[in-house]
Design a protein around this motif. Structure first.
Motif, mmCIF file in Angstrom:
data_model
loop_
_atom_site.group_PDB
_atom_site.id
_atom_site.type_symbol
_atom_site.label_atom_id
_atom_site.label_comp_id
_atom_site.label_asym_id
_atom_site.label_seq_id
_atom_site.Cartn_x
_atom_site.Cartn_y
_atom_site.Cartn_z
ATOM 1 N N MET A 1 0.847 -1.196 0.000
ATOM 2 C CA MET A 1 0.000 0.000 0.000
ATOM 3 C C MET A 1 0.878 1.240 0.000
ATOM 4 S SD MET A 1 -2.776 1.199 2.866
ATOM 5 C CE MET A 1 -3.559 -0.389 2.862
ATOM 6 N N ASN A 2 0.642 2.184 -0.928
ATOM 7 C CA ASN A 2 1.369 3.441 -0.975
ATOM 8 C C ASN A 2 0.661 4.484 -0.136
ATOM 9 O OD1 ASN A 2 3.167 2.341 -2.742
ATOM 10 N ND2 ASN A 2 2.123 3.118 -4.574
ATOM 11 N N ARG A 3 1.421 5.279 0.565
ATOM 12 C CA ARG A 3 0.860 6.387 1.320
ATOM 13 C C ARG A 3 1.424 7.688 0.782
ATOM 14 N NH1 ARG A 3 1.914 3.326 6.962
ATOM 15 N NH2 ARG A 3 0.019 2.083 7.035
ATOM 16 N N ILE A 4 0.737 8.801 1.045
ATOM 17 C CA ILE A 4 1.210 10.102 0.578
ATOM 18 C C ILE A 4 2.286 10.588 1.543
ATOM 19 C CG2 ILE A 4 0.560 12.498 0.126
ATOM 20 C CD1 ILE A 4 -2.149 11.546 -0.725
ATOM 21 N N ARG A 5 3.500 10.533 1.092
ATOM 22 C CA ARG A 5 4.626 10.980 1.908
ATOM 23 C C ARG A 5 5.372 12.148 1.278
ATOM 24 N NH1 ARG A 5 5.301 5.221 2.067
ATOM 25 N NH2 ARG A 5 4.915 4.345 4.149
ATOM 26 N N THR A 6 5.277 12.283 -0.048
ATOM 27 C CA THR A 6 6.039 13.309 -0.751
ATOM 28 C C THR A 6 5.116 14.151 -1.627
ATOM 29 O OG1 THR A 6 6.490 11.772 -2.556
ATOM 30 C CG2 THR A 6 8.135 11.896 -0.794
ATOM 31 N N PHE A 7 5.601 15.348 -1.975
ATOM 32 C CA PHE A 7 4.794 16.241 -2.815
ATOM 33 C C PHE A 7 5.702 17.025 -3.755
ATOM 34 C CE2 PHE A 7 6.182 19.139 0.487
ATOM 35 C CZ PHE A 7 6.342 20.358 -0.169
ATOM 36 N N SER A 8 5.098 17.536 -4.817
ATOM 37 C CA SER A 8 5.762 18.484 -5.714
ATOM 38 C C SER A 8 4.756 19.544 -6.109
ATOM 39 C CB SER A 8 6.309 17.780 -6.961
ATOM 40 O OG SER A 8 5.235 17.336 -7.779
ATOM 41 N N ILE A 9 5.261 20.721 -6.467
ATOM 42 C CA ILE A 9 4.391 21.819 -6.892
ATOM 43 C C ILE A 9 4.952 22.416 -8.176
ATOM 44 C CG2 ILE A 9 3.403 24.071 -6.320
ATOM 45 C CD1 ILE A 9 3.610 23.355 -3.382
ATOM 46 N N VAL A 10 4.108 22.499 -9.188
ATOM 47 C CA VAL A 10 4.449 23.213 -10.419
ATOM 48 C C VAL A 10 3.713 24.542 -10.392
ATOM 49 C CG1 VAL A 10 4.208 23.236 -12.934
ATOM 50 C CG2 VAL A 10 4.858 21.126 -11.760
ATOM 51 N N THR A 11 4.444 25.638 -10.637
ATOM 52 C CA THR A 11 3.854 26.974 -10.546
ATOM 53 C C THR A 11 3.902 27.673 -11.888
ATOM 54 O OG1 THR A 11 4.675 27.112 -8.275
ATOM 55 C CG2 THR A 11 3.881 29.144 -9.279
ATOM 56 N N LEU A 12 2.774 28.183 -12.324
ATOM 57 C CA LEU A 12 2.704 28.999 -13.532
ATOM 58 C C LEU A 12 2.293 30.412 -13.140
ATOM 59 C CD1 LEU A 12 1.349 25.955 -14.267
ATOM 60 C CD2 LEU A 12 1.583 26.948 -16.543
ATOM 61 N N GLY A 13 2.744 31.388 -13.939
ATOM 62 C CA GLY A 13 2.231 32.741 -13.750
ATOM 63 C C GLY A 13 3.087 33.657 -12.912
ATOM 64 N N CYS A 14 2.428 34.550 -12.210
ATOM 65 C CA CYS A 14 3.044 35.740 -11.638
ATOM 66 C C CYS A 14 3.729 35.481 -10.305
ATOM 67 C CB CYS A 14 1.965 36.804 -11.453
ATOM 68 S SG CYS A 14 0.703 36.338 -10.236
ATOM 69 N N LYS A 15 4.313 36.566 -9.760
ATOM 70 C CA LYS A 15 5.010 36.489 -8.478
ATOM 71 C C LYS A 15 4.050 36.112 -7.348
ATOM 72 C CE LYS A 15 8.671 39.847 -9.560
ATOM 73 N NZ LYS A 15 8.314 40.075 -10.972
ATOM 74 N N VAL A 16 2.794 36.554 -7.450
ATOM 75 C CA VAL A 16 1.820 36.185 -6.424
ATOM 76 C C VAL A 16 1.631 34.672 -6.403
ATOM 77 C CG1 VAL A 16 -0.608 36.329 -5.758
ATOM 78 C CG2 VAL A 16 0.628 38.401 -6.384
ATOM 79 N N ASN A 17 1.496 34.056 -7.565
ATOM 80 C CA ASN A 17 1.380 32.602 -7.634
ATOM 81 C C ASN A 17 2.612 31.925 -7.052
ATOM 82 O OD1 ASN A 17 -1.190 32.310 -8.685
ATOM 83 N ND2 ASN A 17 -0.530 31.045 -10.395
ATOM 84 N N GLN A 18 3.786 32.455 -7.356
ATOM 85 C CA GLN A 18 5.016 31.860 -6.844
ATOM 86 C C GLN A 18 5.065 31.933 -5.322
ATOM 87 O OE1 GLN A 18 8.581 33.105 -9.138
ATOM 88 N NE2 GLN A 18 7.129 33.836 -10.679
ATOM 89 N N TYR A 19 4.639 33.065 -4.777
ATOM 90 C CA TYR A 19 4.586 33.195 -3.323
ATOM 91 C C TYR A 19 3.579 32.211 -2.724
ATOM 92 C CZ TYR A 19 3.531 35.132 1.267
ATOM 93 O OH TYR A 19 3.318 35.274 2.622
ATOM 94 N N GLU A 20 2.415 32.125 -3.347
ATOM 95 C CA GLU A 20 1.381 31.237 -2.800
ATOM 96 C C GLU A 20 1.805 29.776 -2.877
ATOM 97 O OE1 GLU A 20 -2.391 34.224 -3.676
ATOM 98 O OE2 GLU A 20 -2.009 32.553 -5.042
ATOM 99 N N SER A 21 2.610 29.415 -3.866
ATOM 100 C CA SER A 21 3.134 28.044 -3.915
ATOM 101 C C SER A 21 4.063 27.777 -2.744
ATOM 102 C CB SER A 21 3.873 27.807 -5.240
ATOM 103 O OG SER A 21 2.956 27.670 -6.306
ATOM 104 N N GLU A 22 4.823 28.788 -2.329
ATOM 105 C CA GLU A 22 5.660 28.629 -1.131
ATOM 106 C C GLU A 22 4.790 28.380 0.100
ATOM 107 O OE1 GLU A 22 8.873 28.467 -0.921
ATOM 108 O OE2 GLU A 22 9.635 29.286 -2.795
ATOM 109 N N GLN A 23 3.663 29.078 0.180
ATOM 110 C CA GLN A 23 2.747 28.858 1.296
ATOM 111 C C GLN A 23 2.150 27.451 1.255
ATOM 112 O OE1 GLN A 23 0.241 32.474 0.564
ATOM 113 N NE2 GLN A 23 0.506 32.753 2.773
ATOM 114 N N LEU A 24 1.781 27.013 0.045
ATOM 115 C CA LEU A 24 1.237 25.659 -0.088
ATOM 116 C C LEU A 24 2.267 24.628 0.356
ATOM 117 C CD1 LEU A 24 -0.457 26.040 -3.586
ATOM 118 C CD2 LEU A 24 -1.654 25.787 -1.403
ATOM 119 N N ALA A 25 3.514 24.825 -0.047
ATOM 120 C CA ALA A 25 4.570 23.897 0.345
ATOM 121 C C ALA A 25 4.749 23.882 1.856
ATOM 122 C CB ALA A 25 5.883 24.277 -0.341
#
Length: 481
Positions: A1-25
């Motif tokens: 059984m696989n469990r969610i242990r790792t993540f990745s984030i792909v970010t498109l668009g502006c600086k606001v999106n890039q900042y919000e991806s840091e928050q998501l991470a």
């Protein structure tokens, strides 16, 4: 059984999106997940963009790519509406894909129909609560870490991504830290979909901004870029200036003064974007009087034609823009001005394009982001199909602007030959070992050779020569941070 242990984030668009991806991470790390490359991530988040039709197409491409990567190959089993197994783990070979951001909000139904996408999280939801709910469903209950708070203690819940905790860690792979201080827009430019996606104006409390800035500096960042959807609306109930009460220094003015005076170790402060109505005498005085504020300003023009500016619902005229440029040049030594220009807005004539070119020549921009008008469904300009400019004409105009911008950039950089500038060293290019680069206070990139400097070093470089595409220098010394 696989469990969610790792993540990745792909970010498109502006600086606001890039900042919000840091928050998501940061939220995902708080839940016990570890960041990994996309091919080995159990959870893949695509933070999408919708500012143009092309950005939406790229968002769809990145979503499909996230589903197709090998570890998720067995997971492409239908649209979001078809529920997947909700057990504590995942069947072998299964993973999860989440779409969020502006395209996920503007085209929710299309995003939800993409095979293999597990969830679509929009700006109209409490993003923090929704992500935590999804993780609660998907993660093994016996190995869950406590749910991250929806909002920081003592603060009321905020809409959309503003519900995410404030971010004060070193931002991954980045030397200049983005700090989002504002969200939302109600100005409704006729080409822009953003007011429909982020309609609620929100400003980060000044105390939180200072706290976050201090933490960013403590984590190793010496330069901070203030970002927002409409930066000049910080602390205001609306982005429409005719509805703002003129009551002394603007909240943005007071915030910048506070950052410069009360954040020890902050060497540079940069503003992502301003408009004529933002650059009041009070703001210019504060920017001029604090050495941390760099002499670089991104001032979107969009068009040099008064008729088109009015059709765009921009809140300034050609003359307003020129007066703003005069204030900046009168207040700063060799300021670097960058801009955005929309080419081929519906009805743009050759004469109106020439007006834009003439204004650009007077402005002496060091960089022009010239992009073709892209009809965005849901905006007024997208309905003016009978006035769309022929694509071949748009392409020709963009080429003219780009050639002109390259000449302006070279003319601007040429007088700096022989002078010393300070750089924040960016990540090295693996293809050219020993060649480093970094942006100076006036924004342009400087390349120099060194085997010893590290990413994030603060260095002094002498500019040796300039070419149309690059500025070359020699390392003098590494400066204390």
């Amino acid at each position: 059984m696989n469990r969610i242990r790792t993540f990745s984030i792909v970010t498109l668009g502006c600086k606001v999106n890039q900042y919000e991806s840091e928050q998501l991470a940061a939220l995902l790390r708080a839940r016990g997940l570890t960041e990994a490359d996309a091919a080995h991530a159990d959870l893949r988040v695509v933070n999408t963009c919708s500012v143009t039709g092309q950005a939406g197409a790229k968002s769809r491409y990145e979503a499909r790519k996230a589903v197709r990567l090998p570890i998720l190959a067995a997971a492409a089993c239908g649209p979001v509406g078809e529920e997947r197994a909700q057990g504590d783990g995942l069947p072998e070979g299964r993973g999860r894909v989440i779409l969020t951001g502006c395209w996920a909000t503007s085209d929710h139904a299309a995003a939800a129909r993409l095979p293999g996408v597990d969830a679509v999280v929009t700006h109209h939801e409490n993003v923090s609560r929704r992500l935590n709910d999804l993780l609660d469903q998907w993660m093994d209950a016996q190995t869950q870490t406590p749910t991250a708070p929806v909002a920081a203690a003592g603060r009321s819940p905020a809409p959309g991504t503003n519900s995410l905790p404030i971010f004060g860690q070193h931002q991954s792979g980045r030397q200049r830290a983005f700090l989002k201080i504002q969200d939302g827009c109600d100005a409704h430019c006729t080409y822009c979909i953003i007011p429909s996606l982020r309609p609620v104006l929100w400003s980060k409390p000044p105390g939180d901004v200072l706290d976050e800035a201090r933490r960013l500096v403590d984590s190793g960042h010496v330069e901070i870029v203030l970002t927002g959807i409409f930066l000049g609306a910080f602390g205001q109930p609306t982005a429409l200036r005719r509805r703002q009460a003129p009551t002394g220094p603007s909240p943005l003015t007071e915030l910048i003064a506070g950052l410069c005076m009360h954040v020890p170790g902050l060497k540079r402060l940069r503003l992502s974007s301003l408009e004529p109505g933002d650059l009041t005498d009070d703001l210019v005085a504060v920017l001029k009087n604090h050495c941390q504020v760099v002499p670089h300003f991104h001032l979107p023009l969009q068009s040099g034609s008064d008729r088109l500016l009015k059709r765009m619902h921009r809140q300034y005229t050609r003359n307003d823009y020129l007066q703003m440029l005069q204030r900046v040049h009168a207040s700063f030594d060799s300021p670097a001005i960058t801009t955005d220009i929309i080419v081929g807005f519906p009805g743009e004539t050759d004469a109106e394009f020439q007006q834009t070119l003439d204004l650009a020549r007077e402005a002496r921009f060091i960089h022009i982001h010239a992009f073709p008008f892209s009809p965005r469904v849901g905006t007024a300009a997208a309905r003016w199909t009978g006035q769309f400019v022929q694509s071949s004409v748009v392409t020709e105009r963009i080429e003219i602007l780009q050639k002109f911008a390259s000449e302006c950039s070279l003319d601007y950089r040429r007088p700096f030959v022989g002078q010393s500038v300070q750089l924040l060293v960016e990540r090295a290019n693996d293809k050219t070992p020993g060649l480093r680069h970094g942006r100076c206070e006036r924004y342009f990139d400087v390349h120099f050779e060194s085997e010893s400097v590290q990413d994030g070093d603060w260095v002094e470089v002498t500019i040796d020569r300039v070419t149309p595409t690059r500025t070359h220098g020699s390392l003098r010394r590494v400066l204390p941070r």
